[in-house]
Scaffold this motif. Sequence first.
Motif, short mmCIF file in Angstrom:
data_model
loop_
_atom_site.label_atom_id
_atom_site.label_comp_id
_atom_site.label_asym_id
_atom_site.label_seq_id
_atom_site.Cartn_x
_atom_site.Cartn_y
_atom_site.Cartn_z
N CYS A 85 0.85 -1.20 0.00
CA CYS A 85 0.00 0.00 0.00
C CYS A 85 0.89 1.25 0.00
N ARG A 86 1.92 1.23 0.85
CA ARG A 86 2.83 2.37 0.93
C ARG A 86 3.58 2.54 -0.40
N ALA A 87 4.02 1.40 -0.98
CA ALA A 87 4.78 1.47 -2.24
C ALA A 87 3.89 2.05 -3.36
N VAL A 88 2.64 1.58 -3.38
CA VAL A 88 1.72 2.07 -4.41
C VAL A 88 1.49 3.57 -4.22
N ASP A 89 1.31 3.96 -2.91
CA ASP A 89 1.08 5.38 -2.61
C ASP A 89 2.27 6.24 -3.04
N GLU A 90 3.49 5.67 -2.80
CA GLU A 90 4.69 6.41 -3.21
C GLU A 90 4.72 6.60 -4.73
#
Length: 571
Positions: free
Chosen positions: A211-216
């Motif tokens: 989720c964090r990677a996608v958000d980044e």
Amino acid sequence: MSEAAGPDDPARILLVEDSETQALELRLLLEANGFSVERSPTAEAALDRLNGSLPDLVVADYHLPGMNGDELTRQLRLSLRTRALPVLMLTGARDGERQGLESGADAYVAKSDDRDLLVLRIRALLRERKAAPPVSEAPGAAGFRRGRVLVIDGSATYRTFLAGLLGQEGHAVAVADGAEAALAALDAGPEPFDCVTLDLLSPAYDGLALCRAVDERRGAGAGGAGFHLVGISGSAPGKDFLVRAYAAGADDVVAKSDAEVLALRVRGLVRRRLLEEDDRRIAGAFGAHERAVERARAEAEAAAARARLADALEQANADLATANRRLTEAQAKLVQAAKMASLGELVAGIAHEINNPLAFILAHQGTVERLLGEMPPQPEETSARALAKARDRVGTMRMGLTRIQDLVLNLRKFSRLDEGERALVNVPEAIETVLALLQHKLGARIAVERDFGGRSEIRCTPALLNQVVMNILANAADAMPEGGTIRIGTRSTAETDEIRISDTGPGIPEDLREKIFEPFFTTKPVGSGTGLGLAIAYSVVQAHSGVLNVEAAPGGGACFVIGIPRQAVSA
Ligand code: ADP
């Protein structure tokens, strides 16, 4: 579309809540979190308020007196101005969520939910709105398109099920089974995603980390900046998990068990993204159109200004040329007038000086002639011859003296010593009289055409018509020894009376046109011209404050124009 606040201004929220206590509680909560809040107690009042400036987000209670939150949202979606305005629905009833989403609300939060979650949802909605990608200005550049959704799920079965469900909704769906495929799909471009669903609890990968990677990636502009990230959780996720999911970048968290709600959410947010995109395109197209119109108007104005300037310059040049010509003419006239005035004085002096001896010579000549006439015939031949010779010479002397007398008379006229009283003179009659006097000169060889279109009576000295017209007509007759035509016309305007006399003779060369008015200028053989006719005419006309000019007549002959101002002569 929205008159949204600037980057540093607090986001403005319109709260539609009928209960005073709940409204107060929500206002305090939202203001404490940095939002600016306006409140309407009913949906109708909210719609009224939205006719003014638009907020950044509407938070509406589902249960409102009169029109409920559901209907309010439908109304907002119907108007071009408000159709992309994010709406968060507050409800106490579980099934209200579905209704809220069906009507086009973007998020649903139960009133019983934790207040932090409400704030997180609001933040997610506002963030999504700000991150909207720019839209090409060219109208129709984006055209009509389907919503694009990326489904990230470790389970092949659920992935296929969800992809099928969303595909039925009309979206273009891509799938990814894990982090690698998901990030590759986001990086692949160029088609942007509107929504990414991510199973947060998949055993195949670390959900929150992905989720964090996608958000980044989203922050870096991959996969279409500003796509909506929906986390999928187990049923009834706890607050801790929700907070962590939102912190990891999820905009929304939906329970996996309720696939239909998930589909509704995706539909709602995709629809809103497409509407927003459409709005921006319309605004861009309008903006481009307005700018084009503005540019065209500015160019037209500049062209008009240039044309006006060119016209003004041309006019100024023309004015300058006219002014120069007038100045030159005026100078020439002044020189001419000054020359005539000094000549007039000189001539007046000479005329006076000649006139006195002439008077007594003439008297004595008369006496001598009389005495010679009274003498008896001489008996002697010598005496008789001498007497006859004396009588003959005295007669010749009389002729010479008469010519001197005429000359002096003309000189006195030129110097205006004999100026007469002004009176009302009938122009056609006076001209006819002059013509009668000149009949011997005109004979049958010269035809006279008359065109008396002007005022028949003008106030002037009789000399004006007698002397001036006579001299001009006599010259015209002299100029046409073989015969021709003289045209006499009169014209009047409010200011002037004009007499034009033209002939069909050889005309006057341009370089002589000034000279002919000078006294003693003549081209006639010695003895037949004195060069005083036009000089006298000029000075008489000037005494009337008028102008005497010579032009070329249409056939090449001379055309004399006498212009007499009305005021001056009637004064
Ligand atoms: P004059 O008739 O004694 O010569 P004016 O002053 O009347 O004196 O005329 C001056 C000169 O102007 C004339 O000698 C002649 O050369 C010229 N002139 C006047 N009127 C005409 C005319 N209608 N056509 C051609 N030349 C003319």
